[in-house]
Design a protein around this motif. Sequence first.
Motif, PDB file in Angstrom:
ATOM      1  N   PHE A   1     -18.071  -0.057   8.487  1.00 38.75           N
ATOM      2  CA  PHE A   1     -16.664  -0.316   9.037  1.00 38.75           C
ATOM      3  C   PHE A   1     -16.122   1.047   9.165  1.00 38.75           C
ATOM      4  CE2 PHE A   1     -11.925  -0.959   8.517  1.00 38.75           C
ATOM      5  CZ  PHE A   1     -11.525  -1.481   9.507  1.00 38.75           C
TER       6      PHE A   1
ATOM      7  N   ARG B   1       6.727 -13.699 -17.116  1.00 38.87           N
ATOM      8  CA  ARG B   1       6.261 -12.468 -17.246  1.00 38.87           C
ATOM      9  C   ARG B   1       6.613 -11.770 -18.534  1.00 38.87           C
ATOM     10  NH1 ARG B   1       6.487 -10.305 -10.918  1.00 38.87           N
ATOM     11  NH2 ARG B   1       5.401 -12.074 -10.336  1.00 38.87           N
TER      12      ARG B   1
ATOM     13  N   ASP C   1      -2.083 -13.719  -3.839  1.00 35.97           N
ATOM     14  CA  ASP C   1      -1.984 -13.379  -5.270  1.00 35.97           C
ATOM     15  C   ASP C   1      -2.698 -13.871  -6.153  1.00 35.97           C
ATOM     16  OD1 ASP C   1       0.648 -12.357  -4.312  1.00 35.97           O
ATOM     17  OD2 ASP C   1       1.893 -14.037  -5.095  1.00 35.97           O
TER      18      ASP C   1
ATOM     19  N   GLN D   1      -9.978   4.418   1.264  1.00 36.09           N
ATOM     20  CA  GLN D   1      -9.468   5.402   1.884  1.00 36.09           C
ATOM     21  C   GLN D   1     -10.791   6.227   2.581  1.00 36.09           C
ATOM     22  OE1 GLN D   1      -5.989   7.233   2.569  1.00 36.09           O
ATOM     23  NE2 GLN D   1      -5.848   4.723   2.623  1.00 36.09           N
TER      24      GLN D   1
ATOM     25  N   ARG E   1       3.860  -7.526  -1.323  1.00 31.94           N
ATOM     26  CA  ARG E   1       3.024  -6.930  -1.982  1.00 31.94           C
ATOM     27  C   ARG E   1       3.666  -5.699  -2.510  1.00 31.94           C
ATOM     28  NH1 ARG E   1      -1.375  -4.522  -0.186  1.00 31.94           N
ATOM     29  NH2 ARG E   1      -3.103  -3.943  -2.055  1.00 31.94           N
TER      30      ARG E   1
ATOM     31  N   TYR F   1      -1.016  -8.996  11.835  1.00 30.19           N
ATOM     32  CA  TYR F   1      -1.618  -8.663  10.669  1.00 30.19           C
ATOM     33  C   TYR F   1      -2.727  -7.762  11.053  1.00 30.19           C
ATOM     34  CZ  TYR F   1      -3.782  -9.794   5.973  1.00 30.19           C
ATOM     35  OH  TYR F   1      -4.389  -9.486   4.814  1.00 30.19           O
ATOM     36  N   LEU F   2      -3.859  -8.230  11.768  1.00 32.87           N
ATOM     37  CA  LEU F   2      -5.226  -7.287  12.079  1.00 32.87           C
ATOM     38  C   LEU F   2      -4.596  -6.002  12.583  1.00 32.87           C
ATOM     39  CD1 LEU F   2      -7.315 -10.314  12.985  1.00 32.87           C
ATOM     40  CD2 LEU F   2      -7.484  -9.187  11.007  1.00 32.87           C
TER      41      LEU F   2
ATOM     42  N   ALA G   1      -3.235   1.133   9.898  1.00 36.34           N
ATOM     43  CA  ALA G   1      -3.070   1.853   8.742  1.00 36.34           C
ATOM     44  C   ALA G   1      -4.176   2.567   8.297  1.00 36.34           C
ATOM     45  CB  ALA G   1      -2.650   0.834   7.565  1.00 36.34           C
ATOM     46  N   PHE G   2      -5.504   1.674   8.787  1.00 30.15           N
ATOM     47  CA  PHE G   2      -6.963   2.224   8.346  1.00 30.15           C
ATOM     48  C   PHE G   2      -7.176   3.409   9.243  1.00 30.15           C
ATOM     49  CE2 PHE G   2     -11.504   2.579   9.190  1.00 30.15           C
ATOM     50  CZ  PHE G   2     -11.722   2.902   7.837  1.00 30.15           C
ATOM     51  N   GLU G   3      -6.845   3.251  10.591  1.00 26.76           N
ATOM     52  CA  GLU G   3      -7.113   4.249  11.470  1.00 26.76           C
ATOM     53  C   GLU G   3      -6.357   5.614  11.333  1.00 26.76           C
ATOM     54  OE1 GLU G   3      -9.658   4.361  14.025  1.00 26.76           O
ATOM     55  OE2 GLU G   3      -9.916   2.482  14.482  1.00 26.76           O
TER      56      GLU G   3
ATOM     57  N   HIS H   1      -2.628  -5.571  -9.536  1.00 26.62           N
ATOM     58  CA  HIS H   1      -1.985  -6.246  -8.449  1.00 26.62           C
ATOM     59  C   HIS H   1      -3.158  -6.619  -7.355  1.00 26.62           C
ATOM     60  CE1 HIS H   1       1.716  -4.443 -10.399  1.00 26.62           C
ATOM     61  NE2 HIS H   1       2.266  -5.432  -9.905  1.00 26.62           N
TER      62      HIS H   1
ATOM     63  N   TYR I   1      -3.148  -0.367  -9.331  1.00 30.15           N
ATOM     64  CA  TYR I   1      -2.398   0.542  -8.709  1.00 30.15           C
ATOM     65  C   TYR I   1      -1.492   1.725  -9.453  1.00 30.15           C
ATOM     66  CZ  TYR I   1      -3.767  -2.286  -4.710  1.00 30.15           C
ATOM     67  OH  TYR I   1      -4.259  -2.988  -3.735  1.00 30.15           O
TER      68      TYR I   1
ATOM     69  N   GLN J   1      -5.480   6.212   8.313  1.00 26.78           N
ATOM     70  CA  GLN J   1      -5.662   6.813   6.802  1.00 26.78           C
ATOM     71  C   GLN J   1      -4.420   7.066   6.089  1.00 26.78           C
ATOM     72  OE1 GLN J   1      -9.287   8.243   5.584  1.00 26.78           O
ATOM     73  NE2 GLN J   1      -9.426   6.488   6.604  1.00 26.78           N
ATOM     74  N   MET J   2      -3.629   6.086   6.268  1.00 28.24           N
ATOM     75  CA  MET J   2      -2.190   5.987   5.657  1.00 28.24           C
ATOM     76  C   MET J   2      -2.386   5.570   4.227  1.00 28.24           C
ATOM     77  SD  MET J   2       0.073   4.427   8.614  1.00 28.24           S
ATOM     78  CE  MET J   2       1.551   5.600   8.107  1.00 28.24           C
ATOM     79  N   ASN J   3      -1.613   5.781   3.336  1.00 26.88           N
ATOM     80  CA  ASN J   3      -1.444   5.380   1.851  1.00 26.88           C
ATOM     81  C   ASN J   3      -0.205   5.710   1.311  1.00 26.88           C
ATOM     82  OD1 ASN J   3      -1.604   8.017   0.892  1.00 26.88           O
ATOM     83  ND2 ASN J   3      -3.811   8.098   0.974  1.00 26.88           N
ATOM     84  N   ARG J   4      -0.030   5.632   0.194  1.00 31.37           N
ATOM     85  CA  ARG J   4       1.285   5.582  -0.423  1.00 31.37           C
ATOM     86  C   ARG J   4       1.878   6.824  -0.620  1.00 31.37           C
ATOM     87  NH1 ARG J   4       1.203   7.326  -5.883  1.00 31.37           N
ATOM     88  NH2 ARG J   4      -0.941   6.919  -6.708  1.00 31.37           N
TER      89      ARG J   4
ATOM     90  N   ASN K   1       6.383  -6.302 -14.569  1.00 33.00           N
ATOM     91  CA  ASN K   1       6.096  -6.009 -13.396  1.00 33.00           C
ATOM     92  C   ASN K   1       5.361  -6.768 -12.549  1.00 33.00           C
ATOM     93  OD1 ASN K   1       3.845  -4.994 -14.492  1.00 33.00           O
ATOM     94  ND2 ASN K   1       4.192  -2.842 -13.703  1.00 33.00           N
ATOM     95  N   GLY K   2       4.727  -7.717 -12.938  1.00 24.82           N
ATOM     96  CA  GLY K   2       3.526  -8.391 -12.055  1.00 24.82           C
ATOM     97  C   GLY K   2       2.066  -8.145 -12.375  1.00 24.82           C
TER      98      GLY K   2
ATOM     99  N   PHE L   1       2.105  -1.908   4.700  1.00 24.91           N
ATOM    100  CA  PHE L   1       0.734  -2.453   4.132  1.00 24.91           C
ATOM    101  C   PHE L   1       0.281  -1.262   3.135  1.00 24.91           C
ATOM    102  CE2 PHE L   1      -3.845  -2.264   4.886  1.00 24.91           C
ATOM    103  CZ  PHE L   1      -4.236  -3.330   4.254  1.00 24.91           C
ATOM    104  N   ALA L   2       0.452   0.015   3.858  1.00 27.12           N
ATOM    105  CA  ALA L   2       0.091   1.282   3.208  1.00 27.12           C
ATOM    106  C   ALA L   2       0.944   1.710   2.270  1.00 27.12           C
ATOM    107  CB  ALA L   2      -0.125   2.334   4.430  1.00 27.12           C
TER     108      ALA L   2
ATOM    109  N   GLN M   1       6.052  -5.787  -4.952  1.00 32.07           N
ATOM    110  CA  GLN M   1       5.552  -6.045  -6.346  1.00 32.07           C
ATOM    111  C   GLN M   1       4.935  -4.988  -7.133  1.00 32.07           C
ATOM    112  OE1 GLN M   1       2.321  -9.578  -7.222  1.00 32.07           O
ATOM    113  NE2 GLN M   1       4.423 -10.178  -6.483  1.00 32.07           N
ATOM    114  N   ILE M   2       4.089  -4.161  -6.070  1.00 31.84           N
ATOM    115  CA  ILE M   2       3.388  -2.972  -6.733  1.00 31.84           C
ATOM    116  C   ILE M   2       4.285  -1.611  -6.859  1.00 31.84           C
ATOM    117  CG2 ILE M   2       1.390  -1.661  -6.243  1.00 31.84           C
ATOM    118  CD1 ILE M   2       0.029  -4.001  -5.042  1.00 31.84           C
ATOM    119  N   TYR M   3       4.969  -1.332  -5.846  1.00 27.53           N
ATOM    120  CA  TYR M   3       5.747  -0.207  -5.972  1.00 27.53           C
ATOM    121  C   TYR M   3       7.379  -0.519  -5.737  1.00 27.53           C
ATOM    122  CZ  TYR M   3       1.174   2.278  -6.181  1.00 27.53           C
ATOM    123  OH  TYR M   3       0.182   2.723  -6.502  1.00 27.53           O
TER     124      TYR M   3
ATOM    125  N   PHE N   1     -10.211   0.433   3.254  1.00 23.55           N
ATOM    126  CA  PHE N   1      -8.978   0.881   3.205  1.00 23.55           C
ATOM    127  C   PHE N   1      -8.518   1.360   1.923  1.00 23.55           C
ATOM    128  CE2 PHE N   1      -4.401   0.400   2.285  1.00 23.55           C
ATOM    129  CZ  PHE N   1      -3.976   1.312   3.268  1.00 23.55           C
TER     130      PHE N   1
ATOM    131  N   ASP O   1       0.697   4.694 -10.705  1.00 22.32           N
ATOM    132  CA  ASP O   1       2.030   5.050 -10.463  1.00 22.32           C
ATOM    133  C   ASP O   1       1.876   6.623 -10.601  1.00 22.32           C
ATOM    134  OD1 ASP O   1       4.741   3.483  -9.954  1.00 22.32           O
ATOM    135  OD2 ASP O   1       5.228   5.305 -11.005  1.00 22.32           O
TER     136      ASP O   1
END
Lengths: 571, 571
Positions: free
Chosen positions: B258, B405, B385, B231, A41, A220-221, A227-229, B378, B356, A231-234, B451-452, A258-259, A44-46, B228, B358
Amino acid sequence: MPTFVPTPASIPPPNAQLRLKDSPHSLPNYHPLNPLAFILRAAQIYPEKVALIHQDVEQPVVYTFAVWAQRIQNLAYALINAGIRPGDRVAVIAPNCPLIADAHHGVIAARAIVTPINTRLKPSEVAYIIEHSQCSLILVDHEYTHLVAGTKVPIIVSKDTGRQADPYEEFLTMGRKFSQEKGWPGLEQEADENAPAVLCYTSGTTGRPKGVITTLRGSYLAAVANAFEGQMNRTSTYLWILPMFHAAGWTFPWANVFAFATQITLRTVNYSQIWNHFLKSGVTHYCAAPTVQVTAQIGIVNDPQAKRPPQPITAIIAGAAPTAHLIAELEKTGITPVHVYGLTEVNTYGPFTRNYEDPSWAALSLEQRARLMARQGHAFATADDARVVYPTDGDLNAPLKDVPRDGKTVGEIVTKGNIVMKEYFRDPDATAKAFAGGSFHTGDLAVMHPNGTVAIMDRSKDIIISGGENASSLAIEQELSSHPHVLEVSVVARPHVRWGERPMAFVVLHPQHADKWKGRHRLFEKELKEHAKDRLPGFACPEWVEVVPELPKTSTGKILKLELRKIVAKL
Amino acid sequence: MPTFVPTPASIPPPNAQLRLKDSPHSLPNYHPLNPLAFILRAAQIYPEKVALIHQDVEQPVVYTFAVWAQRIQNLAYALINAGIRPGDRVAVIAPNCPLIADAHHGVIAARAIVTPINTRLKPSEVAYIIEHSQCSLILVDHEYTHLVAGTKVPIIVSKDTGRQADPYEEFLTMGRKFSQEKGWPGLEQEADENAPAVLCYTSGTTGRPKGVITTLRGSYLAAVANAFEGQMNRTSTYLWILPMFHAAGWTFPWANVFAFATQITLRTVNYSQIWNHFLKSGVTHYCAAPTVQVTAQIGIVNDPQAKRPPQPITAIIAGAAPTAHLIAELEKTGITPVHVYGLTEVNTYGPFTRNYEDPSWAALSLEQRARLMARQGHAFATADDARVVYPTDGDLNAPLKDVPRDGKTVGEIVTKGNIVMKEYFRDPDATAKAFAGGSFHTGDLAVMHPNGTVAIMDRSKDIIISGGENASSLAIEQELSSHPHVLEVSVVARPHVRWGERPMAFVVLHPQHADKWKGRHRLFEKELKEHAKDRLPGFACPEWVEVVPELPKTSTGKILKLELRKIVAKL
């Protein structure tokens, strides 16, 4: 960063498909949870975002998500070409570097089981793990080849260069060739989310290490929860201070991906490098555990380069509760400590509980706050409950009964659910014992506070029975640690004519204050006893205090109380 | 907030156990994913934190997590006492208020299936859903009792007061009494994570609504993904603008819990109330969809009270891509739009893909950026997917083949995995058709960019075949929307002698600019055609433009192109 060009085999083809082949019986409304999904993923995204930086070496490398995904794919094909079949074990012996980061994705892409081995073990211990895991291949960093000198298992050596002549790079290049450009769709999705992901070995202070199997679903879980706890991101950047071989890096090898976070690997705990990254690489997160890392923490905050970084940093701390001193020092430099608890082995995939801070704590004194922050807290985001139950004295079928929520009654922490290991590898008896009564037995003794907070008192063997009272050596250590001149402390039982046992404390002085007490250790010992008297019940006050230059530790940095007890026995 | 005291039955006992009874065959290392776990955890970790605020009514209420959890437990027992058994359907007809928030947790705590019904439906449509769902009980808000006037199914009316004399409160009180204080351990954990959680009905513009069944596992994973991706955390405040009955509120009834976020419920979309909460309640997140909500968005940013709130706000937008105009207006007021895509029904639990952004987009013009942000993007955090495949013309067994694509070839979006519905309720034929080839068919036509990135072109029936070319009415609408005087626009095919079909646009003018064009609509129509010429290929330029006071819509705010086509047929 100096210019770096990845090997030709690391460059993905145009229009790379980032999808595995579906398993034959895949359903429209179900996909097996598998942390391998994250790298596909992210690529594909970044694709152009920096995924991995390995800079503090002679030949630095930096990989984008697109390139890293290609390398992971190459590794999977290379393993398959080398005869690795689903369920086989692939060992990896390396410090934090791209090799071991790759392995956490590439080995499971080959549907094999990652088996990280602690680089601090002795060759005989490594030999035992190789034999017990029956691993089929070993990926080894050039600095640690002596650990596998005698093995008959095939090895692939990485010189950690990322350059074409590196044998590991040749292995990857061969994988790419073997793939015949079938790419990700040439690799099959593992259909069973409960299939094993990682085999990690415990570093118990007594007996043979045990192999802990975790699953794809659990990984996975747990990774999503981390990542959630956090508070991670890109925009996050994760610095690898925690060894990745330690409990699969608490699932951060996947959580970071994941993040979409950038990861920086450091081969060693080098404060100068750490501060360079804190101040110049935008580091936002790091993990630290266990005791050796608490020392490292102190090393970090005491480093001459220490100053408030331009960005906030979250330090995820486990293995030992952060002391008031450490909290103050961290906060002074703009680092927010988050206290988590899990088994130092992967029995719980890293963090299982977290100390959830309450806004009302802001009004408390540092010492009061540290006392609350020292508790292990509540179940983590995707974890099932942590309970504290009465000991069942080895009866495997006895029902588990919760201790009252009184903050006093000591019981054993038991855990349950998705973030608990699958089993001990090739050891059904140990598995059955660990799962007695339907929950995993941690061996950690704790109380349950009225608000449902778990607070560890001790490992069962570390309780001191003083005048008929149960004194927790951990609680005593925590109070002694609150003295600003104490760097590290360990407390064990010492026989006492009148009280049966009494606590004895071994103390390492803080380097900043050691000079002050030079030749006057007796005086300090007296001062520390006074400090204890104000904070602890009489039966828990140390009868003896001894200042020592260092504490005996295992290769993973756990304090060897066994050694301290030997010293005590001779007194 | 005025003083409010919850009913006595809402007050949890001291030392309330926040654990369900384990299912008989529970394992130490597996727990079934179930979003009910979140409220138990929140009530344990932050019992005193405000969970739910319902303020803009005559009798406001506010519940902490501890109190809310008790009310949810009471609801579960009340349902069981009323004869509800696992798998039964419990309907709820209510605007955003505590009743429907409770139902999303309390009904699944009774192991029954929440069946939210759109309050904007006609009594005959509601009657059809009641009959088709075979629901055993209806929870109904006092304002909507006329919708169920003739039903034989038992109903419980809520006067939305939270006060003891309210029949719904009496129902909860009875539940508490029936529980005999067995509490949460008196309720059994659902052993099967694939058991149904929600039954939502589609609001198709043609034919009977279909019942969509989602699972506990899917709801859990989608809720975690939403928390998530948004955030969210314990400092977040979520404002309910999206109706909770709409696709189970995109799983936000659970995602908010959650994350330990505070939720504010609003019975209606009232801009004055919305701005009051933006400016004074610390709102950080809200969702908006579909078309009616885009109008609402414009209503929000155009409200006289609009000004930059003290905190950043994230607006999660679906149903229609945000236009350049809307993005600019939102950003001006400090609101960050996040564009997500999912089926307007719960087929995909709300968001399935996300646009997402950029970092490089920051350098682009607003119009360029809006064009990129309009793409559906994405796969979402826990989604498998999203693909774009060639149409299979109703052949249920034809293998699915991805379109190239190239950003040009139009195919159908198909989705797969955990965030796809379980089935259409009591409709195996429709289920089989929707899952043809092993993926869920969305019916949305799209292209796949190199780029998908998925970008919707249209619903299949909305494609205009103009001079042999496929013109996407959606793409045309997007370009026409970029004119600052356009509030809403809808484009349909109109027969044309020479070209077969040509686009015709129906336009609602922006209220701020409507006066300017009063009596001069012809002139505006000309101007808009010029605007289109600069942006669209000739075959896609509207041949006709008509300014109208409003567009025909369904009860859920979807534009009824069918009605527009009827108008066109008469021209």
